[in-house]
Design an enzyme around this catalytic site. Structure first.
Site, PDB file in Angstrom:
ATOM      1  N   ARG A   1      -3.528 -23.043  -0.691  1.00  0.00           N
ATOM      2  CA  ARG A   1      -4.706 -23.304   0.207  1.00  0.00           C
ATOM      3  C   ARG A   1      -4.928 -24.695   0.863  1.00  0.00           C
ATOM      4  NH1 ARG A   1      -8.654 -19.365   0.819  1.00  0.00           N
ATOM      5  NH2 ARG A   1      -8.460 -17.502  -0.281  1.00  0.00           N
TER       6      ARG A   1
ATOM      7  N   GLU B   1      -4.192 -17.002  -7.271  1.00  0.00           N
ATOM      8  CA  GLU B   1      -5.060 -15.950  -6.870  1.00  0.00           C
ATOM      9  C   GLU B   1      -4.730 -14.394  -7.082  1.00  0.00           C
ATOM     10  OE1 GLU B   1      -7.287 -16.200  -2.839  1.00  0.00           O
ATOM     11  OE2 GLU B   1      -7.452 -18.582  -3.308  1.00  0.00           O
TER      12      GLU B   1
ATOM     13  N   ASP C   1      -9.238 -16.503  15.636  1.00  0.00           N
ATOM     14  CA  ASP C   1     -10.538 -17.021  15.773  1.00  0.00           C
ATOM     15  C   ASP C   1     -10.102 -18.318  16.783  1.00  0.00           C
ATOM     16  OD1 ASP C   1     -13.201 -17.951  16.055  1.00  0.00           O
ATOM     17  OD2 ASP C   1     -13.102 -18.911  14.166  1.00  0.00           O
TER      18      ASP C   1
ATOM     19  N   HIS D   1     -14.781  -5.988  -0.280  1.00  0.00           N
ATOM     20  CA  HIS D   1     -13.511  -5.688   0.182  1.00  0.00           C
ATOM     21  C   HIS D   1     -13.017  -5.855   1.485  1.00  0.00           C
ATOM     22  CE1 HIS D   1     -13.201  -4.617  -4.137  1.00  0.00           C
ATOM     23  NE2 HIS D   1     -14.036  -3.347  -3.977  1.00  0.00           N
TER      24      HIS D   1
ATOM     25  N   CYS E   1     -10.428  -5.990   2.973  1.00  0.00           N
ATOM     26  CA  CYS E   1      -9.315  -4.922   3.554  1.00  0.00           C
ATOM     27  C   CYS E   1     -10.038  -3.539   3.869  1.00  0.00           C
ATOM     28  CB  CYS E   1      -8.302  -4.650   2.155  1.00  0.00           C
ATOM     29  SG  CYS E   1      -7.541  -6.042   1.389  1.00  0.00           S
TER      30      CYS E   1
END
Length: 902
Positions: free
Chosen positions: A553, A586, A654, A868, A870
């Protein structure tokens, strides 16, 4: 053709003639049996007499449908007639089957034999008249109407004391019989219609709103005045409509028979003349006749050669938009009525294996087997291209330059970029352009502003019933047929069977087209996955079915670009697999949500962390390529691949680019007009230069400009560029100011960023080159696919949300939740959207397409809500108060980053 074949064909035509003659006499004279029960016999008391031409065509239809002949009309047994029908009308005798490969197609033989039989039947009537001798024009109609009115007036005066309405109606019909007879003779023959409503040599007054251009010679004003006079006669409307309806059916059948043969251009022009005259008929807008003459009329259009279709389009392109709208709404009304009256079932996307071809209410059976709907879509296609061709089109010189650049880019892409398994697969589909588009030499993207806005061509009612999965399969069949047609002669039967709505993208909603693109991408992903598994088995290694990237990250963008570069060099086919993202330390499994967050973070870093790929225009809030960038072309190419991977995996980004960015992606050149959106302040400044009124001296003293401009880089440094050789020594004056403005705009949008943009586009095309993206979508729609919708309708989100695990729409706690949500600021609402879905972008179709689900996650607790991303699911504990609910929601949406939070 040898003697045996000639003998068989001769016998076939002879038997066809005999059967059709029997049906013709049965319809016109009857079988002689009193109170015959056959509905297609004149001896039946309920049978309505029809004109001779109508009877001839009806006889052909009855023979094709293997209808029953009355016993007295047939000297042989009924079974013998059925056998003859099977052999002749359907052309399925054993002899015909054996000779299929050595003679003309059976359908063409059938058309020829039926046509000859039709002529024979007509010739049996000694009173029949060759309709080619007849024609109609405004003068004839007005004169005949006047004579009929005088005749009726005379009869009415003789029986003023009569109050019998039925007798009056019969007398009206009797008085106007000469008019009905002329209409029937002319409108049942395209030869007669082709001589009708022509301009007089000494009296050509062209309409300004609907002009006529060669090869046509049609007085449309006279047509409309004539129809208006006819249908304004009091008490004659129903009879007139019936006469026109009876005449149009044989007209359409005869035109269809002609179009199935190879006919001369002169004959095609006659048919087009007839079609355009009929197209003006008011009854085509009457719902009562939609299922009769309209269906036959629209079905003709599917048979027209592309060159003939282009003639109609070129003429309509000269017409006023309001005139074209009349035709467009007429066709849309027909399609809507066809759909709503069929009681169709909505397509079930969840049941992929359901075979509903035999279901009478199946959209597959109704939409794709309905010649009327297919013809009406083709009719709207003519109007669409007329709207483009007659709209504000880019200059011809610009279009020529763009196509030269496109050819160059294609050759460079094929040579340098598309190597490896991905592009060597011969089964990859070729996405052909519309043949009408090629004939007219106009692309939708070449039109800046069409006469009719694109959204008016979409039929929302029909789109609800389009099964995109089935339609995509039909589309692939159509593309494969077009590919074969490049090498062999086109087959009309195949052409008719290959129809898909996706091949007419102007007619399909964005959400349906995006679903079609999703299927296209998924098929390519599965193909790469299967290929990888096969190679892995042969090489004895573990398969890698996904394009998998593992990132830290702290350095997302540079690591991602490095991995993409490595994969692109080693095996570019891997990029076309489904993306699978993992973050170090993660445990989340990427089912879509992790990829969304990856792109969100990568784009944020791309725009805000010291990179000089793009520059923000403070006025428009759009990003644009930095002319003074320090990034290399290979890096721009990698960023282009990143954007391509996003659209390939259906992920919104974005970032906001101006419309010219998406036009350039599709091969266009930026112009001064585009600056209005991308650089509004610069556009206003350049416009003031063009609008200045004064002498050269006043101009130079006011602006003090040369052909050298200065631009700031991302660090505030000014860099000078010459717009032309020795530009710093050339002053801008009144005479050369247009050149200065054009060169300035060209530098900002094209030349100044040429190397960067070409590299970016080359990378983007890596994922979208062999895709229907450019064929189905406009630049505005591609912007929506890539960046989502900027205007968010939060009420639509509330209405479309589903509930689970104990929550329902009327649950008091849910009502409190939406009250809390309503009080959020716009920024907080976007954070909520990002928290629940992985992105704050709104998908095409609006927030209602998100299908957010709110599920109960236990009783009151101090834990924060989780999501969630997803699956767009919000797991919401049932907090004890509205205040606590707001507090926990705010914390969750403001401090959530990463999948370790939950």
């Amino acid at each position: 053709m040898n003697g045996t074949e000639n003998s068989i064909e001769s016998n076939q035509k002879k038997r066809a003639k005999e059967i059709i003659e029997k049906f013709f006499h049965q319809i016109t004279e009857g079988c002689g049996t009193q109170d015959c029960h056959n509905p297609n016999c004149a001896s039946n008391p309920n049978f309505k007499p029809v004109p001779k031409n109508q009877a001839a065509v009806l006889a052909i239809k009855l023979a094709q449908n293997k209808a029953v002949l009355c016993d007295s009309m047939n000297s042989n047994s009924k079974s013998k007639i059925d056998d003859d029908n099977d052999d002749i009308v359907t052309s399925k005798s054993s002899s015909a089957i054996n000779l299929r490969d050595s003679s003309a197609s059976s359908s063409r033989n059938l058309a020829s034999s039926l046509e000859e039989a039709l002529k024979a039947v007509r010739n049996t009537d000694p009173k029949s008249t060759d309709n080619q001798k007849f024609f109609i024009n405004e003068e004839k109609i007005q004169s005949l109407i006047q004579k009929c009115k005088e005749n009726y007036k005379k009869i009415s005066n003789d029986r003023m004391d009569t109050d019998d309405l039925i007798s009056d109606q019969k007398e009206i019909k009797s008085c106007y019989e000469p008019l009905f007879d002329l209409i029937n003779k002319v409108f049942s023959s395209y030869q007669a219609l082709s001589k009708s409503f022509q301009f007089e040599a000494n009296n050509i007054i062209m309409s300004s709103t609907m002009p006529c251009i060669p090869p046509f010679n049609i007085d449309f004003n006279a047509i409309r005045r004539s129809y208006s006079s006819l249908f304004s006669i009091i008490g004659l409307g129903p009879e007139l409509e019936s006469v026109f309806n009876q005449a149009l059916y044989p007209l359409c059948v005869s035109i269809n028979l002609q179009l199935k043969k190879n006919i001369e251009e002169e004959e095609i022009n006659k048919i087009l003349h007839a079609i355009l005259v009929v197209n003006e008929l008011p009854i085509l807008e009457n719902p009562g006749y939609m299922d009769k003459c309209c269906k036959e009329f629209y079905s003709i259009l599917t048979q027209l050669p592309v060159q003939a279709s282009a003639k109609i389009v070129r003429m309509w392109s000269k017409w006023n938009a309001d005139e074209l709208r009349i035709f467009l709404y007429k066709a849309q009304q027909f399609i809507t009525l066809e759909v709503v009256t069929k009681n169709m079932d909505l397509p079930n996307d969840d049941d992929e294996n359901e075979d509903d071809e035999e279901n009478e209410s199946s959209p597959k059976k109704i939409l794709y087997k309905n010649d009327g709907i297919i013809g009406a879509v083709n009719y709207i296609r003519f109007i669409y291209y007329a709207s483009l061709l007659g709209g504000r089109v880019d200059p011809e010189r610009q279009i020529k330059k763009e196509r030269e650049m496109e050819i160059e880019d294609e050759s460079n892409l094929d040579r340098n970029d598309y190597q490896g398994n991905l592009y060597e697969d011969s089964s990859d589909m070729v996405y052909f352009v519309d043949p009408l588009e090629e004939e007219l030499k106009i692309r939708p993207i070449d039109c800046r502003q069409s006469k009719i806005p694109n959204d008016e061509f979409i039929n929302e009612t029909l789109n609800q019933f389009i099964d995109v999965q089935y339609d995509y399969v039909e589309y692939t069949k159509q593309m494969k047929y077009l590919e074969r047609a490049e090498l062999e002669a086109k087959s009309e039967s195949k052409k008719k069977s290959c129809f898909s709505f996706l091949a007419n993208p102007f007619f399909v909603t964005l959400s349906k087209k995006n679903l079609g693109l999703f299927y296209d991408n998924k098929i390519k992903m599965m193909r790469e996955r299967r290929f990888n598994i096969m190679i892995s088995i042969l090489e004895g290694r573990m398969p890698t079915p996904y394009f998998k990237i593992r990132l830290n990250r702290q350095n997302i963008l540079s690591e991602a670009l490095n991995l993409i570069e490595l994969q692109e060099q080693e095996n570019p086919a891997e990029l076309r697999k489904q993306l699978f993202v993992e973050f170090e330390n993660e445990q989340a499994i990427d089912q879509g949500g992790v990829s969304k967050e990856f792109f969100q973070l990568a784009i944020d870093e791309l725009l805000n962390k010291g990179y000089t790929f793009f520059q923000l225009d403070e006025k428009s809030k759009y990003y644009w390529f930095t002319p003074c960038t320090i990034e290399s072309q290979p890096e721009f190419k990698l960023v282009g691949i990143l954007f391509g991977i996003a659209i390939y995996n259906n992920v919104l980004l974005d970032v906001q680019f101006p419309p010219v960015f998406f036009r350039k992606l599709m091969g266009k050149i930026g112009t001064f007009e585009d600056l209005a959106f991308s650089h509004p302040e610069l556009y206003q400044s350049l416009s003031s230069i063009l609008d200045f009124e004064g002498t050269d001296e006043e101009f130079e003293n006011t602006f003090e400009l040369s052909f050298q401009i200065g631009l700031s880089d991302n660090f505030g440094n000014v860099v000078n560029f010459n717009l032309k050789e020795n530009g710093d020594k050339i002053s801008v004056n009144v005479k050369n100011r247009q050149e200065f403005v054009d060169l300035y705009a060209d530098f900002i949008l094209n030349k100044g960023i040429e190397d960067s943009f070409k590299a970016f586009r080359r990378g983007f095309m890596k994922l979208t080159h062999n895709s229907p993206l450019a064929r189905w979508f406009t630049p505005d729609e591609i912007e929506t696919l890539l960046c989502g919708i900027r205007v968010l309708d939060w009420k639509a989100l509330e209405k479309s949300t589903n509930y689970d695990s104990g929550f329902e729409q009327d649950t008091p706690y849910i009502k409190d939740f939406w009250k809390v949500f309503e009080n959020f600021t716009d920024e907080e609402k976007k954070l909520f959207l990002k928290f629940t879905t992985g992105t704050d972008r709104c998908p095409h179709g609006g927030l209602s397409e998100l299908k957010l689900t709110i599920a109960r996650n236990g009783p009151d607790t101090d834990k924060l809500p989780t999501a969630h991303t997803c699956f767009n699911v919000l797991l919401l504990p049932e907090y004890s108060s509205k205040e606590k609910l707001r507090e926990k929601l705010i914390k969750a949406i403001q401090y959530s980053r990463g999948f370790g939070l939950s």
